[in-house]
Write a protein that holds these residues in place. Structure first.
Motif, short mmCIF file in Angstrom:
data_model
loop_
_atom_site.label_atom_id
_atom_site.label_comp_id
_atom_site.label_asym_id
_atom_site.label_seq_id
_atom_site.Cartn_x
_atom_site.Cartn_y
_atom_site.Cartn_z
N ARG A 1 0.95 -1.67 -0.26
CA ARG A 1 0.42 0.03 -0.12
C ARG A 1 0.71 0.88 0.16
NH1 ARG A 1 -4.93 2.09 -1.94
NH2 ARG A 1 -2.56 2.66 -2.74
N ALA A 2 2.35 0.75 0.84
CA ALA A 2 2.71 2.73 0.52
C ALA A 2 3.65 2.96 -0.46
CB ALA A 2 4.12 2.32 1.95
N ALA A 3 3.80 1.30 -0.99
CA ALA A 3 4.76 1.30 -2.80
C ALA A 3 3.91 2.53 -3.54
CB ALA A 3 4.96 0.56 -2.79
N ALA A 4 2.64 1.68 -3.50
CA ALA A 4 1.64 2.09 -4.96
C ALA A 4 0.76 3.28 -4.69
CB ALA A 4 0.44 0.90 -4.85
N PRO A 5 1.47 3.83 -5.85
CA PRO A 5 0.23 4.94 -5.91
C PRO A 5 -1.16 4.98 -5.96
CG PRO A 5 1.46 4.72 -7.88
CD PRO A 5 1.26 3.10 -7.03
N PRO A 6 -1.94 6.46 -4.74
CA PRO A 6 -3.35 6.40 -4.62
C PRO A 6 -4.11 5.53 -4.78
CG PRO A 6 -1.98 8.20 -3.88
CD PRO A 6 -1.48 7.91 -4.82
N GLU A 7 -4.15 6.09 -6.26
CA GLU A 7 -4.97 5.73 -7.82
C GLU A 7 -5.39 3.89 -7.84
OE1 GLU A 7 -1.92 6.91 -10.19
OE2 GLU A 7 -3.17 7.52 -7.87
N THR A 8 -4.06 3.27 -6.92
CA THR A 8 -4.00 1.84 -7.73
C THR A 8 -5.45 0.91 -7.18
OG1 THR A 8 -1.67 1.89 -6.91
CG2 THR A 8 -2.92 0.13 -7.20
N VAL A 9 -5.88 0.66 -8.52
CA VAL A 9 -6.68 -0.73 -8.10
C VAL A 9 -6.03 -2.00 -7.83
CG1 VAL A 9 -8.80 -2.06 -9.38
CG2 VAL A 9 -8.21 0.45 -9.68
N VAL A 10 -6.58 -2.89 -6.81
CA VAL A 10 -5.70 -3.92 -6.44
C VAL A 10 -7.41 -5.25 -6.43
CG1 VAL A 10 -5.78 -5.03 -4.68
CG2 VAL A 10 -4.62 -3.52 -4.05
N THR A 11 -6.81 -5.76 -7.48
CA THR A 11 -7.93 -7.32 -6.93
C THR A 11 -7.14 -7.88 -5.85
OG1 THR A 11 -6.35 -8.53 -8.60
CG2 THR A 11 -8.03 -7.66 -9.05
N ALA B 1 -7.60 -8.19 -16.22
CA ALA B 1 -8.00 -7.83 -17.29
C ALA B 1 -8.40 -6.33 -16.90
CB ALA B 1 -9.94 -8.20 -17.07
N ALA B 2 -8.17 -6.02 -15.85
CA ALA B 2 -8.61 -4.52 -14.93
C ALA B 2 -7.22 -3.69 -15.59
CB ALA B 2 -7.98 -5.33 -13.50
N GLN B 3 -5.93 -4.41 -15.87
CA GLN B 3 -4.93 -3.55 -16.04
C GLN B 3 -5.60 -3.54 -17.53
OE1 GLN B 3 -1.36 -2.44 -14.56
NE2 GLN B 3 -2.61 -1.29 -15.82
N MET B 4 -5.59 -4.52 -17.66
CA MET B 4 -6.20 -4.30 -19.82
C MET B 4 -7.21 -3.17 -19.88
SD MET B 4 -6.40 -8.12 -21.11
CE MET B 4 -6.86 -7.96 -22.74
N THR B 5 -7.98 -3.07 -18.69
CA THR B 5 -9.10 -2.41 -19.55
C THR B 5 -8.12 -0.65 -18.45
OG1 THR B 5 -10.45 -4.20 -18.42
CG2 THR B 5 -11.45 -1.47 -18.47
N LEU B 6 -8.21 -0.65 -17.75
CA LEU B 6 -7.90 0.63 -17.24
C LEU B 6 -6.56 1.38 -18.01
CD1 LEU B 6 -7.92 -0.58 -13.49
CD2 LEU B 6 -9.49 0.81 -14.83
N GLY B 7 -5.84 0.31 -18.70
CA GLY B 7 -4.84 1.41 -19.23
C GLY B 7 -3.76 1.73 -18.06
N GLU B 8 -3.09 3.30 -17.93
CA GLU B 8 -1.91 3.57 -16.96
C GLU B 8 -2.65 3.65 -15.88
OE1 GLU B 8 1.00 4.30 -18.50
OE2 GLU B 8 0.11 3.45 -20.15
N THR B 9 -3.30 3.33 -15.35
CA THR B 9 -3.95 2.72 -13.98
C THR B 9 -2.98 1.77 -13.40
OG1 THR B 9 -5.93 3.78 -14.13
CG2 THR B 9 -5.69 2.89 -12.22
N PRO B 10 -2.27 2.45 -12.42
CA PRO B 10 -1.54 0.72 -11.79
C PRO B 10 -2.61 -0.23 -11.22
CG PRO B 10 -0.68 2.89 -10.92
CD PRO B 10 -1.75 3.71 -11.65
N VAL B 11 -1.93 -1.37 -12.14
CA VAL B 11 -3.15 -2.34 -11.11
C VAL B 11 -2.19 -3.63 -9.97
CG1 VAL B 11 -4.36 -4.25 -11.41
CG2 VAL B 11 -4.77 -2.75 -12.43
N VAL B 12 -2.92 -4.61 -9.12
CA VAL B 12 -1.65 -4.77 -8.41
C VAL B 12 -2.84 -5.81 -7.58
CG1 VAL B 12 -0.35 -5.37 -6.32
CG2 VAL B 12 -0.06 -3.13 -7.76
N ALA B 13 -2.95 -7.52 -7.87
CA ALA B 13 -3.23 -8.76 -7.80
C ALA B 13 -2.76 -8.91 -6.69
CB ALA B 13 -3.49 -9.97 -8.76
N LEU B 14 -3.65 -9.46 -5.13
CA LEU B 14 -2.86 -10.02 -3.91
C LEU B 14 -3.54 -11.18 -3.81
CD1 LEU B 14 -3.39 -6.86 -1.63
CD2 LEU B 14 -1.32 -7.51 -2.72
N ILE B 15 -2.10 -11.99 -3.29
CA ILE B 15 -3.10 -13.40 -3.71
C ILE B 15 -2.95 -14.73 -3.05
CG2 ILE B 15 -3.51 -15.45 -5.51
CD1 ILE B 15 -3.07 -13.29 -8.14
N GLY B 16 -3.32 -15.13 -2.47
CA GLY B 16 -2.84 -16.71 -1.93
C GLY B 16 -2.69 -17.29 -2.70
#
Length: 535
Positions: free
Chosen positions: A366-376, A416-431
């Motif tokens: 969370r600290a490293a990712a920009p505020p607008e980052t979308v998380v799956t 899919a989120a990264q493909m759709t959002l383009g420049e908006t950063p996306v991070v996946a948090l997965i077990g």
């Protein structure tokens, strides 16, 4: 005259859809060609089960129906889980499966499954594409998918039907805004109206759910909360509908530290359920507190009693309550801050000094990712911590399955989120369990050059189930996962990979987030002890 496939593709293009996620077969070749001709990219997943999760995530991001495509027989049965997930997660979806020609469907058995019987229990409607009715069927399918409460619609089409000529008709797209309609006040005879119910409360709390997100109710929520001085608790799939850095934010229901949040709600004297959907409840509703029901649908679930309902657009309903408010603030920001301090203390309980704890992973990312980052976020013990601990400032900033709570969404959803959002950063948090279900989709992410970070909470366990076995005094049975060298796996898929065992190593790995040129897989070797303290 155009063929039937062109009409179907025309409706999909009219929605503004850029991607259809697929694992194809013979019956849908004509449809794929029609999609390609209209400039819609058919994205090949590694299997049907991940294609349908990509479509779900696309819909989560855009609010419009995600589209997935499969073949007949095993192709159709393989998307049932994702179709059910979309329906229970209240996400609009159009799922299309191929079938043999209708003239042979009643007596041929090879790869023939009755789609009406298969999908009716898990979709809002299971229909059939036919040349003479394709226009009507497409309008009905799309309108049903987005209508409150939204969900999946399944359509069946054969190669013969897709290739057949269809009447020339203009594409007439139905409204795709959900259509909650005007506000209706429903109450028990002689009861007080909603504004009076709220004015009579001395310790009201707002509980915002997914319908508040669908109705764009952020501004109305803030206005009402600040006017009344009422804290706001949100459901997991509504994270971000109320900014989590706001002084009146009071946590997420039924995630980590759930007892603290439930006790806080129990200390109120009115819960304003604003678009809250009981499909997200993990534990039963046991509050004796009165509830004011504000939603796009009447209180037909009856999980809680409510003698007064505001039914319609959630944003407009909250504005109506704000317009009728008279009186001073009911809570002070200091009181809400004290509750958040208790929540924070409970959230960090069970940390092991000198080890990489699950909350460390969330904090560092969370600290490293920009505020607008979308998380799956996938399903598992980590989801409960992410749901509570990942700070979200805008709607649709966290994508998770919390209706059906289906494992396997995290990685395909992030793609899919990264493909759709383009420049908006996306991070996946997965077990590591959820990751194993979809690991080969890393190759798709690499092929497309997605600048995606995938963080795997690696503890070699299906932890939620293992903890329950342990609580019953049972040994771990079928809940231990074999170790996989995820760094080597990432390299084989054309991705970068790194293994971390400490917060400092994770900080170093995340430092290059902005400069990614291809997907990065981080194998975070966590100590799972904190999960046991939490749950």
């Amino acid at each position: 005259m155009s063929n039937t496939a062109a009409v179907v593709a025309g409706y999909i293009r009219a929605m503004g859809t850029r991607f259809v996620f697929a694992y194809p077969g013979d019956p849908v070749i004509e449809l794929m060609e029609a999609l390609r001709t209209l400039g819609i990219e058919v994205v090949l997943a590694t299997r049907e089960g991940t294609a349908v999760f990509m479509a779900e995530a696309h819909a989560m991001v855009t609010g419009l129906p995600g589209v997935c495509l499969s073949t007949l027989g095993p192709g159709s049965t393989a998307i049932v889980n994702g179709v059910a997930a979309a329906t229970w997660d209240r996400v609009p979806m159009l799922a299309i499966s191929g079938q043999i020609d209708p003239g042979r469907e009643d007596f041929v058995t090879h790869q023939v499954v009755d789609h009406k019987l298969l999908f009716s229990p898990v979709a809002k409607w299971a229909g059939r594409i036919h040349p003479r009715s394709v226009d009507t069927v497409m309008r009905k399918a799309l309108r049903l998918a987005v209508a409150e409460r939204p969900g999946a619609v399944h359509l069946t089409g054969s190669a013969e039907a897709f290739a057949a000529s269809a009447p020339d008709t203009a594409i007439a797209l139905p409204p795709l805004d959900g259509g909650a309609g005007g506000i209706r006040v429903q109450m028990v005879p002689g009861g007080p109206d909603p504004a009076a119910v709220l004015r009579a409360a001395r310790r009201p709390v707002l509980l915002a759910g997914a319908a508040a997100t669908r109705c764009g109710a952020t501004g109305a929520l803030i206005r009402l909360a600040e006017g009344v001085g009422a804290p706001v608790v949100v459901s997991p799939m509504a994270k971000g509908v109320f900014p989590e850095d706001h002084p009146l934010f009071a946590g997420v229901l039924d995630m980590a530290c759930n007892q603290v949040v439930w006790e806080f709600l129990a200390g109120s004297d009115l819960v304003v359920a604003a678009g809250f959907d009981p499909v997200e409840l993990i534990r039963p509703w046991q509050l004796a507190v009165p509830v004011l029901h504000v939603d796009t649908t009447p209180n037909t679930d009856q999980i809680y009693p409510s003698g007064c309902e505001l039914v319609g657009d959630v944003s407009a309903s909250l504005d109506r309550l704000a317009d009728g408010w008279r009186g001073g603030p009911r809570w002070t920001e200091r009181e809400v801050a004290a509750h958040r301090d208790r929540l924070r203390t409970a959230y960090y309980a069970g940390r092991v000094a000198g080890r990489l704890n699950p909350t460390d992973v969330i904090d560092v990312v969370r600290a490293a990712a920009p505020p607008e980052t979308v998380v799956t976020c996938d399903v598992g013990s980590h989801k409960l911590l992410v749901g509570q601990g990942w700070q979200t400032l805008r709607p649709r900033g966290v994508l998770m399955s919390n209706g059906l709570s289906a494992m396997g969404l995290g990685l395909p959803g992030a793609i899919a989120a990264q493909m759709t959002l383009g420049e908006t950063p996306v991070v996946a948090l997965i077990g590591d369990g959820g990751f194993a279900m979809a690991a080969t989709e890393l190759r798709l992410a690499a092929t497309r050059g997605l600048r995606l970070a995938v963080v795997v909470f690696a503890d070699s366990s299906l932890n939620r189930i293992e903890l329950k076995q342990r609580a019953l005094g049972y040994p771990s049975t079928a809940t231990r996962l074999d170790d996989i060298d995820l760094v080597a796996l990432a390299g084989s898929m054309g991705c970068d990979g790194v293994r971390v065992t400490s917060a400092a190593q994770l900080e170093k790995a995340m430092a290059g987030l902005a400069g990614l040129t291809r997907p990065l897989l981080i194998e975070a070797r966590i100590d799972p002890s904190q999960y046991e303290a939490q749950f």
